[in-house]
Motif scaffolding. Structure first.
Motif, PDB file in Angstrom:
ATOM      1  N   THR A 242      31.121   7.488  47.586  1.00  0.00           N
ATOM      2  CA  THR A 242      32.556   7.311  47.375  1.00  0.00           C
ATOM      3  C   THR A 242      33.054   8.379  46.418  1.00  0.00           C
ATOM      4  OG1 THR A 242      32.292   4.933  47.640  1.00  0.00           O
ATOM      5  CG2 THR A 242      34.318   5.685  46.590  1.00  0.00           C
ATOM      6  N   ARG A 243      34.162   9.003  46.773  1.00  0.00           N
ATOM      7  CA  ARG A 243      34.731  10.029  45.892  1.00  0.00           C
ATOM      8  C   ARG A 243      35.313   9.370  44.650  1.00  0.00           C
ATOM      9  NH1 ARG A 243      39.228  14.582  47.439  1.00  0.00           N
ATOM     10  NH2 ARG A 243      39.527  15.378  45.317  1.00  0.00           N
TER      11      ARG A 243
ATOM     12  N   ARG B 270      30.188  11.374  52.523  1.00  0.00           N
ATOM     13  CA  ARG B 270      30.781  10.121  53.024  1.00  0.00           C
ATOM     14  C   ARG B 270      29.848   9.421  54.001  1.00  0.00           C
ATOM     15  NH1 ARG B 270      35.241  13.524  52.915  1.00  0.00           N
ATOM     16  NH2 ARG B 270      35.083  13.919  55.132  1.00  0.00           N
TER      17      ARG B 270
ATOM     18  N   GLN C 142      31.381  17.410  52.055  1.00  0.00           N
ATOM     19  CA  GLN C 142      32.038  16.145  51.734  1.00  0.00           C
ATOM     20  C   GLN C 142      31.855  15.133  52.871  1.00  0.00           C
ATOM     21  OE1 GLN C 142      35.968  16.277  49.765  1.00  0.00           O
ATOM     22  NE2 GLN C 142      35.647  18.496  49.684  1.00  0.00           N
TER      23      GLN C 142
ATOM     24  N   TYR D 295      31.307  12.780  44.087  1.00  0.00           N
ATOM     25  CA  TYR D 295      31.023  11.572  44.858  1.00  0.00           C
ATOM     26  C   TYR D 295      29.905  10.817  44.165  1.00  0.00           C
ATOM     27  CZ  TYR D 295      33.896  12.910  48.873  1.00  0.00           C
ATOM     28  OH  TYR D 295      34.939  13.222  49.702  1.00  0.00           O
TER      29      TYR D 295
END
Length: 179
Positions: free
Chosen positions: A146-147, A141, A137, A170
Motif C-alpha cells: 500500500t502506498r 501493488r 509501482q 509502499y
C-alpha cells in the motif's frame, strides 16, 4: 531459494558481465540518476555479497531455471539513508530488458517477501521508487503493498531539480502477502 521458474541464489563471478551490461543499459536505468560503469557495477555486486554475510538476506541473483541465464536481481536490502521512515528493509528488483514482461519480478519479489516475513522475521517490508516508475509501482501493488502518501519523499541521493528526485513509498506488513 527457488520459485516455479527462477533460482534465487548468491552471486557468482560469471554474473558480473551480464550485471554490468544491464546496469549500463539506459532503458533499465531510466529511473536512476545514471547508468553504471563496469567498475561501479562490480563494486555494487561486492556490496550485495557483503550484505548477505551481515544480514542473512540480500539481493539474490536471478537465474531462469530452464536456461540457467542470469537476468538480474530481486531481494531484500536494509535502507538507512536519511529519511523519516528509515531504517527499514526494502524489497527491490532490477532485471535485464529481455526479462521484462514475463512476470519474473513479481514471482521473485513474492519469494523474497516470504523469506523476509518467514526466515528473517521481519514485521514490515517497504519498497520505494521514483514517482515516474509506474512499472515498479505496479509490481508493488501486485505484491499487496500500500502506498504511504504521507511518506513520499525527495530522495537525498538524487540531485535537486531532477525529475527522478520525487519518490513514492509502499509498505507491506507481516501477514499481508498476496499469494
Amino acid at each position: 531459494m527457488e520459485t516455479e521458474r527462477l533460482i534465487m541464489r548468491r552471486w557468482r563471478e560469471s554474473d558480473r558481465e551480464p550485471f554490468a551490461a544491464l546496469n549500463a543499459d539506459p532503458e533499465v536505468m531510466e529511473h536512476f540518476p545514471a547508468t553504471m560503469t563496469r567498475a561501479a557495477s562490480d563494486a555494487f555486486a561486492d556490496r550485495i555479497e557483503q550484505r548477505f554475510d551481515e544480514h542473512g538476506y540480500g539481493l539474490w541473483a536471478l537465474e531462469v531455471r530452464e536456461s540457467g541465464e542470469f537476468i538480474g536481481f530481486t531481494g531484500l536490502a536494509l535502507q538507512t539513508f536519511d529519511a523519516p521512515f528509515l531504517p527499514a528493509v526494502e524489497v527491490g528488483w532490477r532485471l535485464a530488458r529481455k526479462a521484462w514482461g514475463h512476470g519474473y519480478a513479481i514471482e521473485a519479489a513474492r519469494r523474497a517477501v516470504a523469506h523476509g516475513f518467514g526466515e528473517a522475521g521481519l514485521e514490515e517490508i517497504i519498497s520505494m521508487t521514483a514517482l515516474s516508475n509506474t512499472r515498479s509501482q505496479s509490481v508493488m501493488r501486485r505484491l499487496g503493498m500500500t502506498r504511504d502518501h504521507a511518506c513520499d519523499f525527495e530522495h537525498p541521493s538524487v540531485p535537486e531539480g531532477s525529475p527522478l528526485r520525487p519518490h513514492v513509498l509502499y509498505r507491506l506488513g507481516r501477514g499481508s502477502l498476496i499469494a
